[in-house]
Design a protein around this motif. Structure first.
Motif, mmCIF file in Angstrom:
data_model
loop_
_atom_site.group_PDB
_atom_site.id
_atom_site.type_symbol
_atom_site.label_atom_id
_atom_site.label_comp_id
_atom_site.label_asym_id
_atom_site.label_seq_id
_atom_site.Cartn_x
_atom_site.Cartn_y
_atom_site.Cartn_z
ATOM 1 N N GLY A 4 0.815 -0.993 -0.032
ATOM 2 C CA GLY A 4 0.193 -0.053 -0.205
ATOM 3 C C GLY A 4 0.752 1.254 -0.004
ATOM 4 O O GLY A 4 1.819 1.378 0.565
ATOM 5 N N GLU A 5 0.436 2.222 -0.608
ATOM 6 C CA GLU A 5 1.005 3.443 -0.827
ATOM 7 C C GLU A 5 -0.232 4.574 -0.253
ATOM 8 O O GLU A 5 -1.128 4.477 -0.738
ATOM 9 C CB GLU A 5 1.292 3.925 -1.941
ATOM 10 N N GLU A 6 0.120 5.533 0.984
ATOM 11 C CA GLU A 6 -0.983 6.025 1.408
ATOM 12 C C GLU A 6 -0.412 7.550 1.229
ATOM 13 O O GLU A 6 0.667 7.923 1.092
ATOM 14 C CB GLU A 6 -0.987 5.580 2.829
ATOM 15 N N ASP A 7 -1.741 8.478 1.344
ATOM 16 C CA ASP A 7 -1.454 9.778 0.876
ATOM 17 C C ASP A 7 -2.568 10.418 1.484
ATOM 18 O O ASP A 7 -3.893 9.983 1.343
ATOM 19 C CB ASP A 7 -1.759 9.727 -0.748
ATOM 20 N N TYR A 25 -2.959 0.371 -4.073
ATOM 21 C CA TYR A 25 -2.309 -1.000 -3.939
ATOM 22 C C TYR A 25 -2.076 -1.662 -5.119
ATOM 23 O O TYR A 25 -2.356 -0.965 -6.473
ATOM 24 C CB TYR A 25 -2.957 -1.965 -2.850
ATOM 25 N N LYS A 26 -1.119 -2.698 -5.195
ATOM 26 C CA LYS A 26 -0.681 -3.090 -6.621
ATOM 27 C C LYS A 26 -1.403 -4.437 -7.003
ATOM 28 O O LYS A 26 -1.515 -4.670 -8.305
ATOM 29 C CB LYS A 26 0.616 -3.299 -6.491
ATOM 30 N N THR A 27 -1.921 -5.465 -6.123
ATOM 31 C CA THR A 27 -2.089 -6.518 -6.647
ATOM 32 C C THR A 27 -3.708 -6.688 -6.460
ATOM 33 O O THR A 27 -4.089 -6.005 -5.507
ATOM 34 C CB THR A 27 -1.364 -7.668 -6.034
ATOM 35 N N SER A 28 -4.350 -7.967 -6.923
ATOM 36 C CA SER A 28 -5.754 -8.206 -6.537
ATOM 37 C C SER A 28 -5.894 -8.516 -5.084
ATOM 38 O O SER A 28 -4.766 -8.975 -4.399
ATOM 39 C CB SER A 28 -6.154 -9.356 -7.432
ATOM 40 N N ILE A 29 -6.981 -8.208 -4.669
ATOM 41 C CA ILE A 29 -7.178 -8.356 -3.165
ATOM 42 C C ILE A 29 -8.443 -9.126 -2.986
ATOM 43 O O ILE A 29 -9.381 -9.037 -3.514
ATOM 44 C CB ILE A 29 -6.959 -7.091 -2.399
ATOM 45 N N ASN A 30 -8.222 -9.833 -1.520
ATOM 46 C CA ASN A 30 -9.658 -10.219 -1.025
ATOM 47 C C ASN A 30 -10.475 -9.286 -0.368
ATOM 48 O O ASN A 30 -11.841 -8.951 -0.353
ATOM 49 C CB ASN A 30 -9.346 -11.391 -0.266
ATOM 50 N N THR A 67 -11.928 -1.003 -6.922
ATOM 51 C CA THR A 67 -10.895 -2.097 -7.394
ATOM 52 C C THR A 67 -10.316 -1.766 -8.749
ATOM 53 O O THR A 67 -9.373 -2.517 -9.055
ATOM 54 C CB THR A 67 -11.554 -3.546 -7.354
ATOM 55 N N SER A 68 -10.956 -1.243 -9.425
ATOM 56 C CA SER A 68 -10.522 -1.051 -10.840
ATOM 57 C C SER A 68 -9.436 -0.298 -11.035
ATOM 58 O O SER A 68 -8.301 -0.077 -11.648
ATOM 59 C CB SER A 68 -11.526 -0.365 -12.002
ATOM 60 N N LYS A 69 -9.271 0.934 -9.750
ATOM 61 C CA LYS A 69 -8.237 1.836 -9.713
ATOM 62 C C LYS A 69 -7.132 1.235 -8.606
ATOM 63 O O LYS A 69 -6.156 1.950 -8.458
ATOM 64 C CB LYS A 69 -8.872 3.250 -9.366
ATOM 65 N N LYS A 70 -7.619 0.122 -7.872
ATOM 66 C CA LYS A 70 -6.863 -0.217 -7.099
ATOM 67 C C LYS A 70 -6.491 0.701 -5.813
ATOM 68 O O LYS A 70 -5.363 1.257 -5.402
ATOM 69 C CB LYS A 70 -5.526 -0.955 -7.379
ATOM 70 N N SER A 71 -7.426 1.298 -5.574
ATOM 71 C CA SER A 71 -7.562 2.318 -4.514
ATOM 72 C C SER A 71 -8.512 2.279 -3.440
ATOM 73 O O SER A 71 -9.642 1.942 -3.641
ATOM 74 C CB SER A 71 -7.554 3.732 -5.110
ATOM 75 N N THR A 91 -3.976 -4.622 3.105
ATOM 76 C CA THR A 91 -4.474 -5.548 2.090
ATOM 77 C C THR A 91 -4.397 -6.970 2.500
ATOM 78 O O THR A 91 -3.298 -7.523 2.650
ATOM 79 C CB THR A 91 -4.299 -5.255 0.839
ATOM 80 N N ASP A 92 -5.338 -7.849 2.129
ATOM 81 C CA ASP A 92 -5.482 -9.139 2.289
ATOM 82 C C ASP A 92 -5.760 -9.661 0.791
ATOM 83 O O ASP A 92 -6.526 -9.601 0.296
ATOM 84 C CB ASP A 92 -6.594 -9.485 3.280
ATOM 85 N N ALA A 93 -4.708 -10.386 0.574
ATOM 86 C CA ALA A 93 -4.629 -10.741 -0.923
ATOM 87 C C ALA A 93 -5.375 -12.333 -1.069
ATOM 88 O O ALA A 93 -5.959 -12.506 -2.103
ATOM 89 C CB ALA A 93 -3.221 -11.252 -1.531
ATOM 90 N N GLY A 94 -5.799 -12.706 0.191
ATOM 91 C CA GLY A 94 -6.585 -13.978 0.263
ATOM 92 C C GLY A 94 -6.184 -15.036 -0.786
ATOM 93 O O GLY A 94 -7.031 -15.696 -1.362
ATOM 94 N N ALA A 95 -4.992 -15.177 -0.702
ATOM 95 C CA ALA A 95 -4.313 -16.262 -1.772
ATOM 96 C C ALA A 95 -4.520 -17.578 -1.492
ATOM 97 O O ALA A 95 -4.398 -18.640 -2.122
ATOM 98 C CB ALA A 95 -2.956 -15.941 -2.211
ATOM 99 N N GLY A 96 -4.969 -17.837 -0.120
ATOM 100 C CA GLY A 96 -5.139 -19.239 0.165
ATOM 101 C C GLY A 96 -3.847 -20.015 0.715
ATOM 102 O O GLY A 96 -2.855 -19.216 0.647
#
Lengths: 115, 113
Positions: A4-7, A25-30, A67-71, A91-96
């Motif tokens: 995460g990058e915060e502003d 954030y950069k990757t897909s999240i749960n 989620t489309s802007k990942k923000s 962020t929780d990527a929920g990758a399992g």
């Protein structure tokens, strides 16, 4: 790695004003979560928003997720001096598997509310 | 702090010395995590454990070791191989069911003297 990058990094407002903090954030999240940390203390969970939700409210807190802007943004309305703290998105990527539930934190926004 | 206890609150380490930070919980949560926080920074994951007798390296595991012999306890050892150990260390717990957020301990501030 810091997902995460915060502003902004720091925000100073007067009591009664609204405070808005942003997180990218950069990757897909749960799900995405916001935490608060008072100086020298542990973090306290504020609110969680799932990837299929766009907005969530809890008391004076409003969180949005795009989620489309990942923000995401955290809005604190009618701020009080007691809201002075650092605020972190996570962020929780929920990758399992063994990564299940692992949170990645941003660097935080320091909020100062002047009485 | 709501069922999770970190000790000590402050810890001083001499050069070349190993020290162990304690994290105990009584909420019967499965997952436990150790994070490091440097001044003005976010949290970086050191190690985590999803079940007893199993743990995984996080992003900055070098110079640290952990064990998970009991569900209630997840101690972190900062070894002499960790060259810059001065930081604030936070332990967190999480249940595998229900609430998806973390509950954090109050932290241990480690200083090298």
């Amino acid at each position: 790695s810091q997902q995460g990058e915060e502003d902004p990094q720091a925000l100073s407002i007067q009591e009664g004003e609204n405070a808005t903090m942003n997180c990218s954030y950069k990757t897909s999240i749960n799900n995405l979560q916001w935490y608060r940390q008072n100086s020298g203390r542990g973090l306290v969970h504020l609110i969680l928003i799932r990837s299929n939700e766009r907005e969530k409210h809890s008391g004076r807190l409003r969180v949005t997720l795009d989620t489309s802007k990942k923000s995401s943004s955290l809005l604190i309305t009618a701020s009080r001096a007691a809201d002075t703290a650092s605020y972190f998105c996570a962020t929780d990527a929920g990758a399992g598997g063994t990564s299940y539930g692992k949170l990645t934190f941003g660097q935080g926004t320091i909020l100062t509310v002047h009485p | 702090d709501g069922g999770i206890t970190q000790s000590p609150k402050y810890l001083f380490r001499k050069e070349g010395q190993n020290v162990t930070l304690s994290c105990e919980q009584n909420l019967n949560h499965d997952a436990m995590y150790w994070y490091r926080q440097d001044p003005g920074q976010g949290l970086r994951l050191i190690y985590y454990s999803q079940i007893v007798n199993d743990f995984q390296k996080g992003d900055i595991a070098e110079g640290y070791s952990v064990s998970r012999e009991k569900k209630e306890s997840f101690p972190l050892t900062v070894t002499s191989a960790q060259k810059n150990p001065t930081a604030f260390y936070l332990c967190a717990i999480k249940s595998h069911v229900g609430f998806l957020g973390y509950t954090f301990g109050s932290g241990t501030r480690l200083t090298v003297v």
